[in-house]
Structures are given as structure tokens and as C-alpha cells.
Design an enzyme around this catalytic site. Structure first.
Site, mmCIF file in Angstrom:
data_model
loop_
_atom_site.group_PDB
_atom_site.id
_atom_site.type_symbol
_atom_site.label_atom_id
_atom_site.label_comp_id
_atom_site.label_asym_id
_atom_site.label_seq_id
_atom_site.Cartn_x
_atom_site.Cartn_y
_atom_site.Cartn_z
ATOM 1 C CG HIS A 150 25.047 38.692 38.805
ATOM 2 N ND1 HIS A 150 24.632 37.511 38.270
ATOM 3 C CD2 HIS A 150 26.355 38.522 39.127
ATOM 4 C CE1 HIS A 150 25.625 36.658 38.252
ATOM 5 N NE2 HIS A 150 26.690 37.242 38.762
ATOM 6 C CG ASP B 75 27.891 35.226 36.022
ATOM 7 O OD1 ASP B 75 26.833 34.752 35.579
ATOM 8 O OD2 ASP B 75 28.258 35.134 37.216
ATOM 9 C CG ASP C 43 32.106 38.302 35.933
ATOM 10 O OD1 ASP C 43 32.459 37.229 35.410
ATOM 11 O OD2 ASP C 43 31.502 38.352 37.015
ATOM 12 C CE1 TYR D 205 24.413 33.562 42.401
ATOM 13 C CE2 TYR D 205 25.812 35.423 41.815
ATOM 14 C CZ TYR D 205 25.666 34.106 42.226
ATOM 15 O OH TYR D 205 26.776 33.365 42.467
ATOM 16 C CD GLU E 185 37.579 35.058 38.265
ATOM 17 O OE1 GLU E 185 37.725 33.837 38.049
ATOM 18 O OE2 GLU E 185 38.542 35.822 38.499
ATOM 19 C CD GLU F 35 29.647 31.985 36.229
ATOM 20 O OE1 GLU F 35 29.902 32.065 37.439
ATOM 21 O OE2 GLU F 35 29.963 32.868 35.399
ATOM 22 N NE ARG G 171 27.902 33.422 45.261
ATOM 23 C CZ ARG G 171 27.389 32.376 45.914
ATOM 24 N NH1 ARG G 171 27.415 32.347 47.235
ATOM 25 N NH2 ARG G 171 26.873 31.373 45.256
#
Length: 772
Positions: free
Chosen positions: A333, A82, A84, A288, A86, A9, A290
Site C-alpha cells: 500500500h 494486495d 504481497d 489504508y 498474504e 480485500e 495498515r
DNA sequence: CAGTGAGCGAGCTTCCGCTTGACTT
């Protein structure tokens, strides 16, 4: 040409991973989502079982074209978005947009960017989990339906261009609810008694200590009679309680806790924190930024242990893994931590250095030993009353993690000052020095800061690490709330002092209600909030997100079909939308305030097309009504008749200067003095348009003229060389031109200027450009 | 650069969550 194409991403992540994977792999980034619901209409075919209509947004077309090219050449495509909801959806969109074969495309995941984690991931590829993808589609479609059906209701019933949504509307509600608690708050006061005492302990040392009386006195009379008892009393140490205790470090940062601490310790706004963190991340200095996880990789735990042992000794090290407890966390993350623990400092600008150090300290502290403390409470009894005084103190026996990090809290830190107490003995006589009873007021609940609002949203499971900063900015740009200061008001406190047998009364003052950089709900935010709560209480419920999240989880586990979930929600929702469109009147927040004693005309407050106003007279009356804008610190809900009448005092004449009249008013850009057709701004925080004098107005005019002189570097006919906010520039025919680097603006000739203009290095004017 | 405040009607606005740059009068 490479055989293996890996898509992640984030481009910074791609760079790191490429190093771990070696020559046979090309690692590229999708820059987040590459496809979304169409932008300019609902994008959901309600009649067609809620089928989503996707498009590739304009700014993603280049990325997609590039990815297509690379994917066509590669033998194997690995999708490492990632792990998750999304991320799974991104993987699915990639497969479908790039036309990949779902059978041979390999989906891999890792929660940390370490060689180990990546190698393991490559060894165990899987397929895209369609249930998880469908949970994301349900989330996306629900948000679109709510946002794109509710907003138009507001356009019709309140004002155009407003917005509503699952997340932003609840964020505004938190602020409005809190503001009303503050409006309704009535401060109570009581007198608190503190005293200083001295005595000699068994070692023969003279000691002094400060103690507080736990009993509070609601009236001055009661406090006075207590002081009289103190005067008639002897004081003795009755009891000494020593309690050992420990304090543990906070977990390493997540996005939300980083935003809170950067605000409290460094004064950063939420957006500022994220942009500085982004820089550190891109430079490879932190992981990371976020994330909702407090997890650290094994590698991180090991290196932290090494660094702590080397720097502070083995006794300071304690390896721990923290459990993430925030609602709805997806933990794709690691926690935010330094990439290399052995780097205590980094290069970069000041803000980057400060934020990095904060992250380093917090992460290191999380791997350090508990602090051991000793809390001491001394009870001081008095002979003339059963009430006793207490002195409390805390001694740190072993500092542990406190050596590097102490967490800040929003509550007033001065309240629980931790003093070191002197040695006293049970039964020891104490002689009072001064005993004072000071009036203290209770405080209303605190207003939210940007960071404390993020904290609250996270507690409610509303919003995600990537959206906290944008949410704060959206509700401000819609005008629902604003970040403002308040000077506060002086308040008098009664104080009784007992010294040497005499009680004297005095008064102290304090500033109450002072605010700095707090979020205040504005009138339009309150009106929209009230409208939404009246019509859509379910969606404005603080638990709405948590409830639908449960349903998304059921979709993700395959128990429920996403279309079923959406349809169950949409039926009743759509009915409420239609009903409120058909039956509800337009909402203006109007209030009748009374009658103007001078004219006998009615005075009202309401929301007008251009903001909140007070109105004198009625549109149906013989004369056109007069209008005046509310001040920034006033609300439709609370403005009084007196305050409203005062607003009509502008514009006012303040005298003459150079044979022309000066008038003071408030215009589009704030308060001004108008003189001979020109405008001069009042100084913010210094001048008040209601009280400014003619003399001060003349000062302002002269000051502005002086400043304008310095702005001009040279005048070359119709070309001007000027000093601007971003350095010197050329102005010609109402257009500005940048001066090439290395040119002395003072020596520019008209010919040189014309050459620059000819070249057309125009500075783009933001004026007239449409907001996106 | 320093207004406005009515009503009509055209055409526009708007969500949340992933990601970075572009951009200064």
C-alpha cells in the site's frame, strides 16, 4: 448482470474502485482471508509431507456464499487482492474455493488507489504466482506448528491455557529482558555544574546567559573545591562557534510510526489509534491504515505540492519520496496520508479530528523544505582552572517543514532545551551570578510503552502492520504483561550554590521511577519466558523471524521447496518438544525467602494455581500453610522476606461500627472493608488496605449507602427502575431490561414495566458467557 | 461479586495474518 467481477480485500477499497472502473465492473470484497487451517487441531498432516488442512471459518461462510453466487454469473473474474505474500495466498484460496478457472481468471495488482494505477493494472493482468503462495503457506504452517506444539508443552509444564508463538513469545522476551536490566540497574550519581553569567557586549548591551560545565564531579568534595576555584576566577568568552545545519522532515506515517506518534502526542493506545484510523479510512478521509510503506503516489505528491505552494509559498515545497527501510516490509500500500490534501480538517468526533490532523501534518511536512538552523556554542574560560563552561543555542533561520510538524521522541525533551543565545564577543569579560552544583542520577533503561514495543518489533521484523495491535492485546490477555502505573519514590539530591563568594549546601528532592501506562512483565510471563528460553532458545532468538523470512523469500523466488524448508525445521524442533515433555520438571518460579521470626516457619514465594503467592509454613507440616497473594507491583523474582511477611497482615480488624466488626482484606475485586456481611470497595489510588483506619472505613460504608440510594429511580414491588452505567434500566427477577427510547423512566408504572418485560427487550448479560 | 493454594482425571485451552462488525449493566 455484470460481465466483470473484481474481488478486493477491503470493502472500503471496493467502494472507491467501483467509482473508477465504471458500470461494467462490479467490485466486491473478500474481507481478508476466506480460508484458514482448521481451528481445533494441528491442521497439518505431518506424515503426509506437511499437507495443510484448510476450512472456511464460520464467520466467512456468508461472504464465500455471496462471492460464489457473483462469480458464477460473471464472465470474467478479476482478483485484486494486495500484492504481497498474504494477498497472493488470498487470490489462490479464492480461485480454489470459488472453483474459478486459473487460466481465465485475471490476477491484478495496484499499490495505490488512484484511477491511473487501477487502469494500468486492468491493462496488465497476470496469473497467480504459486511460489509466492507457497511462501505464505510455509509461513502459515510454520506458525501453526510452533504455536500448537509449544503451547501444549506450557500446559503441562507451567499452567493450562497458556500460549507461545513465534511473535508473542519474543515480544514478551523483550519486556522480560528489559525488566531484568532495570532490576539489576544500580544508579550512579554525579554533580553537574551550571552557572549564570552577565556582561556588556561591544554594542554596549548588557547580556545574560546560562552555561554548563561539561566536567561532572563524582563527590560533593570535588564539586565544592571546583566552586571555590570558580569563586577565585575571572571569566572570559574564549571562543564562539557558529555552525549552520539543516533538519529534515520525517517520512509520512506507516502503521507503526502512526501508533508511536499518536501515543506520544495524543496519548492514544495502540488499539485506539487503529480503531480511530479505521473510522477515518471507512469515511474515505485517509488511505489504508495498515501499511509498512512510506511511499506516496504521484497524484499525492502533486496535490501536496499544490497545497503547500498555495498555503505557504513555493519556497516551502520540496517533493520527496522516502525509502522504506523497515525489515521485511512488503509495501502493498501507500503510506498513511489524507485522501485529499486540501482538507486540513475533517468532520467527526474529537479523536477522529485529532488523528486526522496529525496524519495531515505529517504527510504535508514530508513534502516540505528542510529547516535551516544555526547552532552556536560559546566557550567560557576561567582563570583558575583549565575547565571551561559552554553555552549552546540554536536559532531557526528558516522554519521549512517545522511550520507544520515536529516529531516527538521518547527521551526526555527537557534535556536539550534549545535556547536563543544573546550576542557576545570573543574576549568579553563575564561576571558570574549564581553557580550551582546539583547532584544528578543516571536512569535505568526505560520500560516499554505499547507503542515503543511496536517500534522495537518492527525493527526486528517481527509482526505485521495488521498484527501489532493484536499482539499487544494477546500478551496482556494471557497475563504475561500488564499496562500499569507506578507512583515512584522520592529521592534527595545534594546541591551546592555559590553566590557572592559564599558556598551554601542545600537539598532538593525529585521523584524517581515514576511510570505512567508502561508495560510491565508479570510473574507468569517471566516463568513462561524462562522456560521457553531454556528449552527453545532458537525460537526465542531475536533473529528467528528474520532468519525464517530469508527462507520464505527463497521459497518465493522458487529456489527452495516449501515442504523441504518446513521439514528441515520440524525434525529437530519436534525432537526438542518431546525431550522437554519427557525430562523437564514443572516450573513454578519458587523461591525460599527465609524464616518467619515470629513462628519459626519457612517463608517461600511461588506461582500457585491462581497467581503468585507467598507461603508461610509447609504443606507437609503439622499446620496447613498460610497463603497471601502478591501485590500488583511485586514480583516473585524480587520480593524480600520483609515484604512477604507484611502480606500476611491481611485480613485485619479495623474496629466496630453499628455493633459489627469491620475487617479489611483483599478479594477477587480488590481491597475491601467487610461489615455486617456486606462488602465495600476501597478507593483505588487513595486507600491502602494495610494502613486504612476505622474512621475512613466508616466513611466508605456511608458513601456507598448514599450512592446506592441514588441508583434507585423507583421501586414497583418486585420490579426496580435503576440508574446504570449506560442509563436507566429495569431489573426484574435478576434480569435487566432496556427502556425504550423516549420513555421517562421516572414516570414508568408497574404495568408499563411489565409490558416492557413481556416484550423481552432483554439486555444480554455478559456474565457467564464464555470467552471466545 | 469479595475463593482459592493438594492430587486425580475428563475435556478444553493454543499460532499468525488478512479483514470488519457486534457488544455494552
Amino acid at each position: 448482470m455484470t460481465d466483470n467481477l473484481v474481488i478486493v480485500e477491503s470493502p472500503a477499497k471496493a467502494k472507491t474502485i467501483e467509482k473508477f472502473l465504471g458500470k461494467d465492473y462490479t467490485v466486491v470484497s473478500s474481507f481478508g482471508h476466506i480460508r484458514d487451517l482448521v481451528r481445533n487441531n494441528l491442521g497439518v498432516e505431518v506424515e503426509n509431507n506437511f499437507a495443510p488442512v484448510y476450512e472456511i471459518p464460520e464467520d466467512k461462510k456468508k461472504v464465500v456464499a455471496e462471492l460464489r453466487k457473483l462469480a458464477d454469473k460473471a464472465t470474467t473474474v478479476w482478483i485484486a487482492s494486495d500484492e504481497d505474500r498474504e494477498g497472493e495466498a488470498i487470490a489462490w484460496h479464492l480461485i480454489s474455493v470459488l472453483g474459478l478457472d486459473p487460466g481465465t481468471t485475471r490476477r491484478i495488482v495496484f499499490h495505490e488507489i488512484t484511477k491511473d494505477a487501477i487502469t494500468r493494472a486492468v491493462e496488465s493482468p497476470r496469473q497467480v504466482d504459486m511460489n509466492l503462495v507457497n511462501a505464505q503457506q510455509a509461513r502459515r504452517i510454520l506458525d501453526r506448528l510452533v504455536g500448537f506444539e509449544l503451547s501444549p508443552v506450557l500446559w503441562k509444564k507451567v499452567q493450562p491455557s497458556l500460549s507461545a508463538g513465534r511473535v508473542q513469545s519474543v515480544a514478551v522476551r523483550l519486556l522480560v529482558d528489559r525488566e531484568r536490566e532495570i532490576i539489576g540497574f544500580i544508579a550512579d550519581s554525579a554533580l553537574r555544574v551550571t552557572g549564570t553569567f552577565s556582561g556588556t557586549n561591544s554594542e554596549g548591551t548588557d547580556v545574560q546567559l546560562k552555561a554548563e560545565c561539561p566536567k561532572k564531579f563524582s563527590t560533593e568534595g570535588e564539586a565544592r573545591s571546583f566552586l571555590e576555584k570558580c569563586d577565585a576566577s575571572s571569566f572570559t568568552v574564549e571562543n564562539i562557534i557558529v555552525k549552520p545545519g539543516t533538519r529534515s522532515p520525517a517520512p509520512p506515517f506507516t502503521t507503526s510510526t502512526l501508533q508511536q506518534e499518536a501515543y506520544r502526542k495524543l496519548g492514544f493506545s495502540v488499539a485506539q489509534t487503529m480503531s480511530v484510523a479505521q473510522k477515518l479510512y471507512e469515511a474515505g478521509k485517509i488511505t489504508y491504515m495498515r501499511t509498512d510503506s512510506t511511499n506516496l503516489s504521484t497524484l499525492a505528491l502533486n496535490t501536496a505540492r499544490e497545497v503547500i505552494t498555495n498555503e505557504y509559498g513555493a519556497g516551502y515545497s520540496r517533493t520527496r519520496q522516502f525509502k522504506t527501510h523497515s525489515r521485511g516490509a512488503q509495501e502493498a500500500h501507500e503510506a498513511i496520508r489524507p485522501t485529499y490534501f486540501d482538507r486540513k480538517e475533517v468532520t467527526g468526533n474529537n479523536n477522529e479530528k485529532k488523528l486526522y490532523e496529525l496524519i495531515w501534518r505529517r504527510a504535508i511536512a514530508s513534502q516540505m523544505a528542510d529547516a535551516r538552523v544555526e547552532k552556536t556554542t560559546i566557550n567560557i574560560g576561567m582563570s583558575a582552572s583549565p575547565v571551561s563552561f559552554t553555552a549552546t543555542g540554536e536559532v531557526v533561520l528558516f522554519d521549512g517543514f517545522l511550520k507544520v510538524y515536529t516529531e516527538s521522541f521518547d527521551i526526555n525533551a527537557a534535556e536539550d532545551e534549545k535556547a536563543i543565545l544573546p550576542r557576545v564577543d570573543k574576549g568579553m569579560k563575564l561576571i558570574p551570578g549564581t553557580i550551582t552544583a546539583l547532584q544528578r542520577f543516571t536512569s535505568p533503561p526505560p520500560r516499554y510503552t505499547e507503542a515503543s514495543l511496536v517500534k522495537k518489533l518492527e525493527e526486528l521484523g517481527i509482526g505485521r502492520p495488521s498484527t501489532y495491535a493484536p499482539i499487544i492485546s494477546t500478551i496482556q490477555s494471557r497475563g504475561y504483561v500488564a499496562r500499569e502505573d507506578r507512583p515512584g519514590e522520592k529521592r534527595t539530591l545534594a546541591q551546592l550554590t555559590l553566590t557572592k563568594g559564599k558556598i551554601t549546601r542545600s537539598e532538593k528532592t525529585e521523584i524517581a521511577g515514576k511510570e505512567k501506562s508502561k508495560l510491565f512483565p508479570k510473574d507468569i510471563g517471566m516463568i513462561v519466558n524462562d522456560f521457553l528460553i531454556a528449552n527453545f532458545p532458537d525460537i526465542l532468538d531475536y533473529n528467528f523471524t528474520a532468519d525464517v523470512e530469508k527462507e520464505f523469500d527463497e521459497i518465493a523466488s522458487g529456489e527452495v521447496k516449501w515442504e523441504k524448508m518446513i521439514s528441515t525445521f520440524y525434525g529437530p524442533f519436534r525432537k526438542t518438544v518431546d525431550e522437554s515433555l519427557a525430562t523437564r520438571a514443572k516450573m513454578t518460579g519458587a523461591r525460599q525467602l527465609g524464616t518467619d521470626p515470629a513462628t519459626g516457619l519457612p517463608v517461600a514465594a511461588k506461582m500457585s494455581r491462581f497467581g503468585p503467592v507467598v507461603q508461610l509454613g509447609e504443606a507437609s507440616g503439622e499446620q496447613k500453610p498460610r497463603f497471601a497473594n502478591l501485590r500488583r507491583d511485586q514480583l516473585l523474582e524480587t520480593i524480600t522476606l520483609e515484604e512477604a511477611l507484611a502480606l500476611f497482615a491481611l485480613p485485619r480488624a479495623v474496629g466496630t461500627f453499628e455493633d459489627s466488626e469491620m475487617t479489611v482484606g483483599v478479594g477477587k475485586f480488590g481491597p475491601y472493608v467487610k461489615h455486617a456481611g456486606k462488602f465495600y470497595s476501597l478507593k483505588r489510588g487513595v486507600d491502602d488496605p494495610y494502613t486504612i483506619t476505622g474512621e475512613r472505613a466508616i466513611d466508605l460504608i456511608r458513601e456507598k449507602r448514599e450512592g446506592d440510594k441514588q441508583k434507585v429511580i423507583s421501586e414497583l414491588g418486585d420490579i426496580m427502575v435503576l440508574n446504570g452505567r449506560y442509563g436507566p434500566y429495569i431489573m426484574h427477577d435478576k434480569t435487566n431490561y432496556r427502556i425504550p427510547k423516549g420513555t421517562d423512566p421516572h414516570k414508568l408504572t408497574r404495568e408499563e414495566c411489565l409490558a416492557i418485560i413481556e416484550k423481552g427487550t432483554k439486555t444480554k448479560s455478559t456474565r457467564g458467557r464464555k470467552k471466545k
